[in-house]
Design a protein around this motif. Sequence first.
Motif, PDB file in Angstrom:
ATOM      1  N   VAL A  27      -2.626  46.410  65.577  1.00 15.48           N
ATOM      2  CA  VAL A  27      -4.014  46.642  65.940  1.00 15.48           C
ATOM      3  C   VAL A  27      -4.842  45.403  65.676  1.00 15.48           C
ATOM      4  O   VAL A  27      -5.633  44.961  66.506  1.00 15.48           O
ATOM      5  CB  VAL A  27      -4.590  47.837  65.139  1.00 15.48           C
ATOM      6  CG1 VAL A  27      -6.067  48.007  65.440  1.00 15.48           C
ATOM      7  CG2 VAL A  27      -3.832  49.104  65.466  1.00 15.48           C
ATOM      8  N   CYS A  31      -7.195  42.624  68.102  1.00 17.12           N
ATOM      9  CA  CYS A  31      -8.583  42.253  67.871  1.00 17.12           C
ATOM     10  C   CYS A  31      -8.742  40.776  67.551  1.00 17.12           C
ATOM     11  O   CYS A  31      -9.782  40.185  67.828  1.00 17.12           O
ATOM     12  CB  CYS A  31      -9.162  43.074  66.718  1.00 17.12           C
ATOM     13  SG  CYS A  31      -9.175  44.848  67.042  1.00 17.12           S
ATOM     14  N   LYS A 303      -2.486  50.609  71.266  1.00 19.85           N
ATOM     15  CA  LYS A 303      -2.447  49.714  70.117  1.00 19.85           C
ATOM     16  C   LYS A 303      -3.227  50.274  68.932  1.00 19.85           C
ATOM     17  O   LYS A 303      -2.961  49.927  67.784  1.00 19.85           O
ATOM     18  CB  LYS A 303      -3.041  48.352  70.496  1.00 19.85           C
ATOM     19  CG  LYS A 303      -2.224  47.542  71.489  1.00 19.85           C
ATOM     20  CD  LYS A 303      -1.001  46.935  70.842  1.00 19.85           C
ATOM     21  CE  LYS A 303      -0.277  45.992  71.796  1.00 19.85           C
ATOM     22  NZ  LYS A 303       0.909  45.386  71.165  1.00 19.85           N
ATOM     23  N   CYS A 304      -4.213  51.141  69.230  1.00 15.74           N
ATOM     24  CA  CYS A 304      -5.036  51.730  68.183  1.00 15.74           C
ATOM     25  C   CYS A 304      -4.405  52.971  67.560  1.00 15.74           C
ATOM     26  O   CYS A 304      -5.019  53.635  66.723  1.00 15.74           O
ATOM     27  CB  CYS A 304      -6.418  52.088  68.729  1.00 15.74           C
ATOM     28  SG  CYS A 304      -7.422  50.646  69.145  1.00 15.74           S
ATOM     29  N   CYS A 330     -12.208  47.177  70.270  1.00 15.68           N
ATOM     30  CA  CYS A 330     -11.811  46.512  69.030  1.00 15.68           C
ATOM     31  C   CYS A 330     -12.984  46.329  68.085  1.00 15.68           C
ATOM     32  O   CYS A 330     -12.819  46.411  66.863  1.00 15.68           O
ATOM     33  CB  CYS A 330     -11.166  45.164  69.352  1.00 15.68           C
ATOM     34  SG  CYS A 330      -9.506  45.310  70.030  1.00 15.68           S
ATOM     35  N   LEU A 333     -13.372  49.568  66.396  1.00 18.19           N
ATOM     36  CA  LEU A 333     -12.304  49.712  65.395  1.00 18.19           C
ATOM     37  C   LEU A 333     -12.643  48.947  64.121  1.00 18.19           C
ATOM     38  O   LEU A 333     -12.494  49.453  63.000  1.00 18.19           O
ATOM     39  CB  LEU A 333     -10.993  49.203  65.990  1.00 18.19           C
ATOM     40  CG  LEU A 333      -9.737  49.274  65.118  1.00 18.19           C
ATOM     41  CD1 LEU A 333      -9.393  50.726  64.838  1.00 18.19           C
ATOM     42  CD2 LEU A 333      -8.578  48.576  65.798  1.00 18.19           C
ATOM     43  N   ILE A 343      -6.324  53.728  60.141  1.00 23.59           N
ATOM     44  CA  ILE A 343      -5.969  53.783  61.553  1.00 23.59           C
ATOM     45  C   ILE A 343      -5.755  55.210  62.039  1.00 23.59           C
ATOM     46  O   ILE A 343      -6.129  55.560  63.170  1.00 23.59           O
ATOM     47  CB  ILE A 343      -4.702  52.934  61.828  1.00 23.59           C
ATOM     48  CG1 ILE A 343      -4.413  52.855  63.331  1.00 23.59           C
ATOM     49  CG2 ILE A 343      -3.511  53.468  61.062  1.00 23.59           C
ATOM     50  CD1 ILE A 343      -5.487  52.196  64.135  1.00 23.59           C
ATOM     51  N   GLY A 347      -7.949  57.068  64.985  1.00 20.70           N
ATOM     52  CA  GLY A 347      -7.309  57.720  66.122  1.00 20.70           C
ATOM     53  C   GLY A 347      -7.753  59.168  66.274  1.00 20.70           C
ATOM     54  O   GLY A 347      -8.009  59.647  67.391  1.00 20.70           O
TER      55      GLY A 347
END
Length: 469
Positions: A27, A31, A303-304, A330, A333, A343, A347
């Motif tokens: 992740v 970013c 990816k997240c 990102c 995030l 994470i 999600g």
Amino acid sequence: MYSLILHGRRSLELHKWRNLRVSMQNVFSVCSSFSSSSSSSSARNGPKGQVFTFCYLVDSLGLTATLAESISKKASFRDKGNPDSVLSLFRSYGFTDSQISSMVTNYPRLLLLDAEKCLGPKLKVLKSMEGASSFHHLIETISKVPKLLGMKGDKTISRYYDVVKETIKSGKSSKFEKLCRSLPHGLQQNKIRNASVLRDLGVPQRLLNPLLVSDNKLVCGDGKFKETLKKVIDMGFDPTSIQFVQALGAVQWLSDIKIQEKVNVYKKLGFSVRDVWEMFLKYPISLRFSEDNITQTFLVLKKCGLVEEEILSVFKKFPECIGYSRQKICNSLKTFFGLGFNINQFGNMVKRFPPCLNISAERVKKRTKFLVKKKNKLMLRKMKWSLNAVAKFPQVLGVSMEKRIVPRCKVTKALMLKGLLGDRESILPDKESVLLCTDDEFLNRFVRNHDDKELVAELMAIFTSDSAS
């Protein structure tokens, strides 16, 4: 168009994908590809100007804190010289403070326009067009569509001003439809005629205004407009909704071949034609996103930490997020990670409340810190939220601090201090039920249910004084 989109109503095809998890390292690698120039620029131009603008809007125009905060992000300044001149100019022309507030809300950049060199001359031109006997038309038209004053060129302004004024007047005259039919075919006449048709269908003025002050071919054409309008009406869109206008644009600009290409892109990701149709109904712009945009957003959410089936669910629930850039996701995030969320929690928030991706960093930080911080005079310890609770009910990040969170926390605190809530005989309510229910549900459960009329009056005073601030 019909054979493809309408087929989505019948198709029941479902695609399921295997589960896939990724590490937090992946992740951060996504970013890290972004430069810091954007964030540094935002930090440099944002905070000081935004704070000054916020205070100015509250003090000078009496706007609510929530509205002032929103406007300050769209247009900010660091001194009151020009904004004061702008307000004085409009007041000298007879605009009321209420009208000025509405204009600034609809067009925040109005306060950035030079009062002497830009706004003054334009208002003089429009005033000369109206004359003293019809001056009220100027105030009414500009109040509803202040963006007119941001246009360049006297001829351009006067042309669009006439269109907007006539369209506004059309809502007050039953004879305007006959007038439209008698007009010769041309750009301006088509725009007035088509806007009148949309108004008769029920499209509200607030949705018509952006079309009237642009060269958007959506309302400038003749035959194509009629064809597009018929298709959108047949699809069942509500004319009073923003989706109706969005659908007009999508249908007009996308050929059947282009639509098929976009549907194929979604199908490759696991969507059925019916899924695409349902997303189109919610957010017609979803068919105008590029293939790169669609697939990139899909991959970034993977990816997240979301698996493919979860991403499909998020897209179907909130198709607006399909158009979010990789940087936007990102940045969101990073904001949540900076507050201590992990994470998995991020999600879960995206799955439960996809709009959380579009909430500003300032808003997320303000609400999260208020709910979870240890020292908060408006909340007793028993009512504190944990980060995990916020992750389970991320909708709380989207509600108003001033109108919901603060007044409700004050009411529950008052009840707890009186021993009427959270003691041995009274079970403490679920935190989410306090903040996520409607006002009526909250008042019926925590205020109106008491027999003591003085207590009810006291609690109502606490609730209304804060929610009205």
